[in-house]
Design an enzyme around this catalytic site. Structure first.
Site, mmCIF file in Angstrom:
data_model
loop_
_atom_site.group_PDB
_atom_site.id
_atom_site.type_symbol
_atom_site.label_atom_id
_atom_site.label_comp_id
_atom_site.label_asym_id
_atom_site.label_seq_id
_atom_site.Cartn_x
_atom_site.Cartn_y
_atom_site.Cartn_z
ATOM 1 C CE LYS A 1 -2.311 -0.997 3.793
ATOM 2 N NZ LYS A 1 -1.848 -2.331 4.194
ATOM 3 N NE ARG B 1 -4.225 -1.468 10.250
ATOM 4 C CZ ARG B 1 -3.179 -1.002 9.578
ATOM 5 N NH1 ARG B 1 -3.180 0.221 9.121
ATOM 6 N NH2 ARG B 1 -2.156 -1.773 9.350
ATOM 7 N NE ARG C 1 7.361 -3.189 5.916
ATOM 8 C CZ ARG C 1 6.045 -2.970 5.939
ATOM 9 N NH1 ARG C 1 5.460 -2.353 4.935
ATOM 10 N NH2 ARG C 1 5.295 -3.364 6.943
ATOM 11 N NE ARG D 1 6.413 -0.747 10.304
ATOM 12 C CZ ARG D 1 5.283 -0.820 9.606
ATOM 13 N NH1 ARG D 1 5.191 -0.211 8.446
ATOM 14 N NH2 ARG D 1 4.263 -1.490 10.078
ATOM 15 N NE ARG E 1 2.154 -5.379 11.244
ATOM 16 C CZ ARG E 1 3.286 -5.186 10.562
ATOM 17 N NH1 ARG E 1 4.428 -5.686 11.010
ATOM 18 N NH2 ARG E 1 3.283 -4.503 9.448
HETATM 19 P P1 ADP Z 1 1.102 -2.238 7.839
HETATM 20 O O1 ADP Z 1 0.046 -1.895 6.834
HETATM 21 O O2 ADP Z 1 2.343 -2.766 7.215
HETATM 22 O O3 ADP Z 1 0.597 -3.089 8.973
HETATM 23 P P2 ADP Z 1 0.964 0.442 8.996
HETATM 24 O O4 ADP Z 1 2.103 1.360 8.965
HETATM 25 O O5 ADP Z 1 -0.253 0.781 8.205
HETATM 26 O O6 ADP Z 1 1.593 -0.940 8.552
HETATM 27 O O7 ADP Z 1 0.482 0.209 10.512
HETATM 28 C C1 ADP Z 1 1.372 -0.143 11.525
HETATM 29 C C2 ADP Z 1 0.629 -0.239 12.877
HETATM 30 O O8 ADP Z 1 0.074 1.054 13.211
HETATM 31 C C3 ADP Z 1 -0.584 -1.170 12.909
HETATM 32 O O9 ADP Z 1 -0.216 -2.520 13.162
HETATM 33 C C4 ADP Z 1 -1.400 -0.556 14.068
HETATM 34 O O10 ADP Z 1 -0.856 -0.895 15.330
HETATM 35 C C5 ADP Z 1 -1.180 0.937 13.884
HETATM 36 N N1 ADP Z 1 -2.225 1.522 13.017
HETATM 37 C C6 ADP Z 1 -2.040 2.074 11.777
HETATM 38 N N2 ADP Z 1 -3.200 2.498 11.267
HETATM 39 C C7 ADP Z 1 -4.156 2.197 12.179
HETATM 40 C C8 ADP Z 1 -5.568 2.354 12.228
HETATM 41 N N3 ADP Z 1 -6.242 2.896 11.215
HETATM 42 N N4 ADP Z 1 -6.224 1.940 13.352
HETATM 43 C C9 ADP Z 1 -5.577 1.392 14.370
HETATM 44 N N5 ADP Z 1 -4.242 1.191 14.394
HETATM 45 C C10 ADP Z 1 -3.537 1.582 13.313
#
Ligand code: ADP
Length: 193
Positions: free
Chosen positions: A14, A89, A128, A134, A146
């Protein structure tokens, strides 16, 4: 306005695709993951709160995430449109997003989902982790959590927008350019509809 949700499991590409789409369609990119990481880096109260959840591969509570998103929307009042990456999400986040956009006399144009099998996702995230720095990337158990959270809480968001006839799916396997071309075809179809 053109308001897109880029959807898909963690590690589905994404972030990479969002950067290209922003250029193609002149949109503002909003990644809630990036926003949380920025807060964490700056040791803000919000960052400290988010960290508790992110390091375990859990979702940050909806009210925290939605509040942050609303602030971010208000920072770009003149945007031609937004590309939401990693948001919504959960169903309550989707409902809140629809309400926030409605208050601003706009709405979601479409959701495009990147489809990538679990085995490939785990491989990509572990790869990654070598460069992302991270902590939620370099531990297989956290990555698996996740994916479980994605299935249980996030997947329903696809059906939520499908009920509004806004959801579309794209094969997320292939080169970055191949996937980008597929996304653009779907988005162009939504825009001309
Ligand atoms: P990825 O898509 O690779 O999991 P992101 O950078 O989108 O990585 O998200 C990393 C973490 O940030 C998630 O596992 C969650 O803990 C938190 N997070 C990100 N966006 C949201 C959201 N919309 N609602 C709740 N937690 C979020």
């Amino acid at each position: 306005m053109l308001n897109l949700i880029l959807f898909g499991p963690p590690g589905s590409g994404k972030g990479t695709q969002a950067l290209k789409l922003v250029e193609q369609y002149q949109l503002i990119h909003i990644s809630t993951g990036d926003l949380f990481r920025y807060e964490m880096k700056n040791n803000t109260h919000l960052g400290t709160r988010a960290k508790e959840y992110m390091t375990k591969g859990e979702l940050v509570p909806d009210e925290v995430t939605i509040g942050m998103l609303e602030n971010r929307l208000d920072q770009s009042p003149d945007a031609r449109g937004f590309i939401f990456d990693g948001f919504p999400r959960t169903i309550p986040q989707a409902e809140a997003l629809d309400a926030l956009l409605g208050d601003r006399n706009t709405s979601i144009t479409g959701l495009v989902a990147l489809e990538v099998p679990d085995s490939e996702i785990i491989e990509r995230i572990l790869m990654r982790s070598k460069t992302s720095g991270r902590p939620d990337d370099n531990n297989t158990e956290i990555v698996k959590n996740r994916i479980l959270v994605y299935r249980a809480e996030t997947k329903p968001v696809y059906s939520y927008y499908n009920a509004q006839e806004k959801s579309r799916t794209v094969d997320g396997l292939g080169t970055i350019e191949e996937v980008f071309d597929r996304l653009c075809s779907e988005i162009d179809a939504v825009v001309t509809n």
